[in-house]
Design an enzyme around this catalytic site. Structure first.
Site, PDB file in Angstrom:
ATOM      1  N   CYS A  22       0.822  -1.222   0.000  1.00  0.00           N
ATOM      2  CA  CYS A  22       0.000   0.000   0.000  1.00  0.00           C
ATOM      3  C   CYS A  22       0.854   1.270   0.000  1.00  0.00           C
ATOM      4  O   CYS A  22       1.556   1.574   0.962  1.00  0.00           O
ATOM      5  CB  CYS A  22      -0.918   0.011   1.213  1.00  0.00           C
ATOM      6  N   GLY A  66      -7.026   4.972   1.494  1.00  0.00           N
ATOM      7  CA  GLY A  66      -7.831   4.082   2.304  1.00  0.00           C
ATOM      8  C   GLY A  66      -8.952   3.382   1.543  1.00  0.00           C
ATOM      9  O   GLY A  66      -8.858   3.133   0.360  1.00  0.00           O
ATOM     10  N   CYS A 251      -3.112  11.289 -16.372  1.00  0.00           N
ATOM     11  CA  CYS A 251      -2.196  12.377 -15.995  1.00  0.00           C
ATOM     12  C   CYS A 251      -0.747  11.918 -15.992  1.00  0.00           C
ATOM     13  O   CYS A 251       0.160  12.688 -16.324  1.00  0.00           O
ATOM     14  CB  CYS A 251      -2.582  12.960 -14.641  1.00  0.00           C
ATOM     15  N   CYS A 272      -1.491  16.143  -5.449  1.00  0.00           N
ATOM     16  CA  CYS A 272      -1.420  14.810  -6.056  1.00  0.00           C
ATOM     17  C   CYS A 272      -1.630  13.742  -4.991  1.00  0.00           C
ATOM     18  O   CYS A 272      -1.204  13.896  -3.845  1.00  0.00           O
ATOM     19  CB  CYS A 272      -0.051  14.617  -6.722  1.00  0.00           C
ATOM     20  N   ASP A 273      -2.240  12.646  -5.395  1.00  0.00           N
ATOM     21  CA  ASP A 273      -2.496  11.515  -4.504  1.00  0.00           C
ATOM     22  C   ASP A 273      -1.199  10.910  -3.961  1.00  0.00           C
ATOM     23  O   ASP A 273      -1.154  10.394  -2.847  1.00  0.00           O
ATOM     24  CB  ASP A 273      -3.282  10.453  -5.281  1.00  0.00           C
ATOM     25  N   CYS A 313      15.777  11.783 -21.711  1.00  0.00           N
ATOM     26  CA  CYS A 313      14.367  11.687 -22.093  1.00  0.00           C
ATOM     27  C   CYS A 313      14.101  12.450 -23.389  1.00  0.00           C
ATOM     28  O   CYS A 313      13.505  11.926 -24.335  1.00  0.00           O
ATOM     29  CB  CYS A 313      13.475  12.244 -20.988  1.00  0.00           C
ATOM     30  N   CYS A 322       6.146   8.343 -24.379  1.00  0.00           N
ATOM     31  CA  CYS A 322       6.460   8.147 -22.953  1.00  0.00           C
ATOM     32  C   CYS A 322       6.353   9.457 -22.174  1.00  0.00           C
ATOM     33  O   CYS A 322       5.790   9.504 -21.081  1.00  0.00           O
ATOM     34  CB  CYS A 322       7.855   7.564 -22.823  1.00  0.00           C
ATOM     35  N   CYS A 326       5.152   9.398 -15.079  1.00  0.00           N
ATOM     36  CA  CYS A 326       4.663  10.009 -13.842  1.00  0.00           C
ATOM     37  C   CYS A 326       5.814  10.533 -12.990  1.00  0.00           C
ATOM     38  O   CYS A 326       6.859   9.888 -12.857  1.00  0.00           O
ATOM     39  CB  CYS A 326       3.864   8.975 -13.056  1.00  0.00           C
TER      40      CYS A 326
END
Length: 370
Positions: A22, A66, A251, A272-273, A313, A322, A326
């Protein structure tokens, strides 16, 4: 003012499972207060009122955790009623909910169907690969409970898709995992990430294994398409869309962090999460408007940082698809400078091996053929 997308943690990091990989447990452990409890009605009201003032055209409320079903059906009934109360401008409103599926009931699923929630269910492939990682507080696997939840969604005709975390074990069983999930029609494979300290575990995904997984699952994706029984897989869908001249909707595939609001249970707002951390707290929705939050120093700095790309990159033949990936996969240890994506090797393997066939599928779509 743009259409507004909000991710909400209605019970913070509280969960009835103890998944062994997690990422949010790791995020929570890196802030002064790990868990913020359940979102109050006052906080939900402030959030909704400010969202309806700020949004232009549409709002998406996405509930995650959660485990967001722990907020209880009453929370969501009240939330939807508050949206009706404050949505005086006729905004289009969409809802989604990401769940482990274990707490779904007939009543909950009937509510989700009535209000057109799109539901994501976490299911890591086969019984074996799922139960190895997605366990409860006493270490029991959750596979059978998840399938029961899926049957309830199907019974009530709730639109749902499957999210599968690609651990090393999942990556080693691409065909079995695909065959287990393909019947659901809509899949999103998410590569497992390590904790912020960069430590490895038995679930850590190697770049080579992930590259091999992408190649193997693309072959199955292509085969389903060519046989007139297409299966949606989010990454491959986005690659095809990009080849057809569209922007990716994912995203993490756009090459930069966009305008995005994560709201924890206490009303704190983050960009952001993956970064619900004290250092990135932009303010509270109970005190500050979305317009001011959008322009805040921390939200602006977060978006600007994602534009940093190493020369490897920009010089890469596959950069247009690509785009560096993230941000979380480029900051492999918390606080490090953003560098090369941890799965760079994976994507190079995949594009080198399957780009021509990917182009072939895009051409068929453009021509309206199978």
């Amino acid at each position: 003012m743009p259409p507004l997308s909000i991710m909400i943690k209605p019970v913070s990091g509280m969960c009835d499972l103890r998944c062994r990989y997690c990422f949010y447990a790791d995020v929570s452990a890196h802030r002064a207060q790990a868990v913020f409890g359940k979102m109050s009605e006052d906080t939900a009201r402030a959030l909704i009122r400010r969202a309806c003032i700020y949004a232009d055209g549409s709002i998406t409320f996405a509930f995650q955790g959660g485990e967001p079903t722990l907020a209880g059906l009453g929370f969501y009934e009240k939330f939807v009623s508050l949206v009706r109360e404050y949505n005086t401008r006729g905004l289009r409103v969409a809802y989604s909910l990401q769940t482990n599926g274990c707490g779904l009931t007939d009543a909950f699923c009937a509510f989700l169907a009535k209000h057109n929630f799109l539901v994501g269910v976490s299911l890591d492939g086969t019984r074996q690969t799922h139960n190895a990682a997605r366990v409860d507080a006493v270490g029991e696997g959750s596979y059978d409970r998840v399938l029961c939840g899926i049957k309830l969604l199907q019974k009530h005709k709730v639109e749902f898709n499957i999210l599968c975390v690609v651990t090393e074990a999942v990556a080693k069983a691409p065909r079995a995992v695909w065959q287990a999930l393909a019947p659901y029609g809509y899949i999103q494979f998410i590569p497992c990430i390590d904790d912020f300290d960069g430590g490895k575990s038995v679930f850590s995904l190697s770049a080579k294994s992930y590259g091999q997984f992408l190649i193997a699952t693309f072959d199955l994706y292509e085969d389903a398409f060519l046989h007139g029984k297409p299966i949606s897989e989010r990454r491959f869908d986005n690659y095809l869309s990009m080849l057809l001249g569209n922007m990716p909707e994912h995203c993490g595939m756009s090459g930069q962090c966009g305008l995005y609001f994560l709201i924890e249970a206490d009303g704190s707002v983050y960009p952001c999460d993956f970064y619900v951390l004290d250092a990135w707290r932009a303010g509270s929705i109970c005190e500050t408007s979305f317009a001011r939050l959008e322009k805040s120093e921390r939200m602006t700095a977060f978006r600007q940082m994602s534009l940093q790309k190493p020369s490897v990159c920009r010089d890469c033949a596959w950069y247009r698809l690509c785009r560096g990936g993230c941000r979380r996969d480029r900051e492999q240890v918390l606080g490090d400078a953003l560098g090369e994506n941890r799965f760079c090797e994976s994507y190079r393997m995949f594009f080198t091996a399957r780009f021509e066939r990917l182009q072939g599928l895009a051409k068929r779509i453009a021509e309206g053929t199978r």
